[in-house]
Design a protein around this motif. Structure first.
Motif, PDB file in Angstrom:
ATOM      1  N   UNK A  95       0.838  -1.201   0.000  1.00  0.00           N
ATOM      2  CA  UNK A  95       0.000   0.000   0.000  1.00  0.00           C
ATOM      3  C   UNK A  95       0.873   1.253   0.000  1.00  0.00           C
ATOM      4  N   UNK A  96       1.907   1.262   0.834  1.00  0.00           N
ATOM      5  CA  UNK A  96       2.781   2.440   0.924  1.00  0.00           C
ATOM      6  C   UNK A  96       3.449   2.752  -0.417  1.00  0.00           C
ATOM      7  N   UNK A  97       3.726   1.698  -1.188  1.00  0.00           N
ATOM      8  CA  UNK A  97       4.370   1.895  -2.491  1.00  0.00           C
ATOM      9  C   UNK A  97       3.430   2.540  -3.504  1.00  0.00           C
ATOM     10  N   UNK A  98       2.126   2.436  -3.262  1.00  0.00           N
ATOM     11  CA  UNK A  98       1.139   2.905  -4.236  1.00  0.00           C
ATOM     12  C   UNK A  98       0.631   4.319  -3.976  1.00  0.00           C
ATOM     13  N   UNK A  99       1.004   4.910  -2.838  1.00  0.00           N
ATOM     14  CA  UNK A  99       0.470   6.227  -2.487  1.00  0.00           C
ATOM     15  C   UNK A  99       1.615   7.209  -2.236  1.00  0.00           C
ATOM     16  N   UNK A 100       1.365   8.505  -2.454  1.00  0.00           N
ATOM     17  CA  UNK A 100       2.423   9.496  -2.236  1.00  0.00           C
ATOM     18  C   UNK A 100       2.576   9.825  -0.752  1.00  0.00           C
ATOM     19  N   UNK A 101       3.741  10.308  -0.347  1.00  0.00           N
ATOM     20  CA  UNK A 101       3.912  10.747   1.047  1.00  0.00           C
ATOM     21  C   UNK A 101       3.179  12.058   1.281  1.00  0.00           C
ATOM     22  N   UNK A 102       2.946  12.366   2.564  1.00  0.00           N
ATOM     23  CA  UNK A 102       2.319  13.642   2.924  1.00  0.00           C
ATOM     24  C   UNK A 102       3.371  14.748   2.918  1.00  0.00           C
ATOM     25  N   UNK A 103       2.939  15.960   3.243  1.00  0.00           N
ATOM     26  CA  UNK A 103       3.849  17.102   3.218  1.00  0.00           C
ATOM     27  C   UNK A 103       4.944  17.033   4.262  1.00  0.00           C
ATOM     28  N   UNK A 104       4.654  16.372   5.386  1.00  0.00           N
ATOM     29  CA  UNK A 104       5.643  16.237   6.451  1.00  0.00           C
ATOM     30  C   UNK A 104       5.734  14.778   6.875  1.00  0.00           C
ATOM     31  N   UNK A 105       6.870  14.405   7.471  1.00  0.00           N
ATOM     32  CA  UNK A 105       7.038  13.029   7.925  1.00  0.00           C
ATOM     33  C   UNK A 105       6.052  12.694   9.028  1.00  0.00           C
ATOM     34  N   UNK A 106       5.799  13.686   9.916  1.00  0.00           N
ATOM     35  CA  UNK A 106       4.850  13.448  11.011  1.00  0.00           C
ATOM     36  C   UNK A 106       3.471  13.107  10.455  1.00  0.00           C
ATOM     37  N   UNK A 107       3.021  13.869   9.465  1.00  0.00           N
ATOM     38  CA  UNK A 107       1.693  13.632   8.885  1.00  0.00           C
ATOM     39  C   UNK A 107       1.653  12.295   8.160  1.00  0.00           C
ATOM     40  N   UNK A 108       2.749  11.958   7.476  1.00  0.00           N
ATOM     41  CA  UNK A 108       2.820  10.665   6.803  1.00  0.00           C
ATOM     42  C   UNK A 108       2.723   9.532   7.816  1.00  0.00           C
ATOM     43  N   UNK A 109       3.519   9.624   8.890  1.00  0.00           N
ATOM     44  CA  UNK A 109       3.528   8.576   9.909  1.00  0.00           C
ATOM     45  C   UNK A 109       2.157   8.418  10.556  1.00  0.00           C
ATOM     46  N   UNK A 110       1.510   9.540  10.863  1.00  0.00           N
ATOM     47  CA  UNK A 110       0.201   9.484  11.522  1.00  0.00           C
ATOM     48  C   UNK A 110      -0.849   8.869  10.595  1.00  0.00           C
ATOM     49  N   UNK A 111      -0.819   9.258   9.329  1.00  0.00           N
ATOM     50  CA  UNK A 111      -1.789   8.729   8.371  1.00  0.00           C
ATOM     51  C   UNK A 111      -1.570   7.243   8.132  1.00  0.00           C
ATOM     52  N   UNK A 112      -0.306   6.826   8.058  1.00  0.00           N
ATOM     53  CA  UNK A 112      -0.025   5.413   7.859  1.00  0.00           C
ATOM     54  C   UNK A 112      -0.393   4.589   9.090  1.00  0.00           C
ATOM     55  N   UNK A 113      -0.272   5.190  10.276  1.00  0.00           N
ATOM     56  CA  UNK A 113      -0.713   4.491  11.489  1.00  0.00           C
ATOM     57  C   UNK A 113      -2.208   4.204  11.409  1.00  0.00           C
TER      58      UNK A 113
END
Length: 268
Positions: free
Chosen positions: A101-119
């Protein structure tokens, strides 16, 4: 905070088990599916479901899970199976699914937001998995949220662990969950383990994320019900109360029904 002087564990246990059995019967469901995390809430919920005598499937769904969580989950399922012949276990390792799934979607604007969304994505993948098992077994997905999580701070994932059919322990405070779990003989290592959502692949606790323990949050929840305000407190009490109010306010969208845009009759 003296809240449990009238807490009748046996009566409450029987009430929840009867409620679960009646619901399943009315829904014409064959049994229950519960996600097992290694924490006390899922341990208690699965034990309550098992007591109905209906088939209860306990599902492990590791995603880069801390070994301590995995160990406690397996110990609990083994304990349940040894005590309740209607309990079975299943494992769906979702690690590769999550990585794909992570390979198919773009990261968020910040690492914190990416980590929280992936959680939150981890939690939603688990919800999908539980409903798959429920679908092939004509079963009900039993939620594991307690009262402080579900109606106090909203510490759960919308359409993740919040996506369930029934919530058998959502009217129990965390301290009451511990009392009932101890009464039912849940493994001591699970009862004493630090509560964690297990969504980040490490051993961080709920208290690490929220900034207050469940005992403190229960106190704040009670103070709000008494009509207290932030200005009524000082020091750590004020800090905890403000934490509770912030989470309670920001997460109202989880606790309220989905807003429906009602069309005036003169426009139809």
């Amino acid at each position: 905070m003296n809240t449990h002087y009238k807490f009748d564990a046996q009566a409450i246990n029987n009430h929840i088990v009867n409620w679960l059995g009646t619901y399943a019967q009315n829904a014409k469901a064959k049994g229950f599916v519960v996600g097992i995390s290694g924490g006390i809430d899922s341990a208690l919920t699965s034990t309550l479901c098992a007591q109905t005598g209906l088939p209860t499937l306990c599902v492990e769904m590791p995603i880069h899970q801390a070994q301590s969580h995995v160990t406690r989950a397996k110990e609990h399922i083994a304990w349940l199976k040894a005590n309740y012949p209607n309990v079975s276990g299943a494992e769906a390792d979702l690690t590769s699914t999550f990585e794909h799934f992570k390979e198919q979607v773009p990261p968020a604007g910040t690492q914190h937001l990416t980590d929280h969304t992936l959680a939150n994505t981890r939690s939603r993948l688990r919800m999908l998995t539980l409903y798959y098992f429920a679908g092939i077994n004509n079963a009900i997905v039993a939620g594991t949220g307690n009262k402080v999580e579900d109606f106090g701070v909203g510490f759960y994932t919308k359409y993740g662990d919040g996506g369930v059919d029934v919530s058998p322990i959502a009217d129990l405070l965390k301290s009451e969950v511990r009392i009932l779990a101890k009464y039912l003989g849940v493994t001591e290592s699970i009862i004493t383990a630090k509560p964690t959502d297990g969504l980040f692949g490490d051993d961080r606790s709920d208290e690490d994320q929220i900034g207050a323990s469940y005992e403190e949050l229960e106190w704040a929840m009670q103070q709000k019900e008494f009509g207290k305000k932030s200005g009524d407190f000082e020091g750590r009490e004020k800090e905890v109360f403000d934490i509770y109010i912030r989470f309670n306010t920001n997460n109202q969208h989880k606790m309220q029904p989905i807003p429906v845009c009602e069309i005036p009759l003169n426009l139809k």
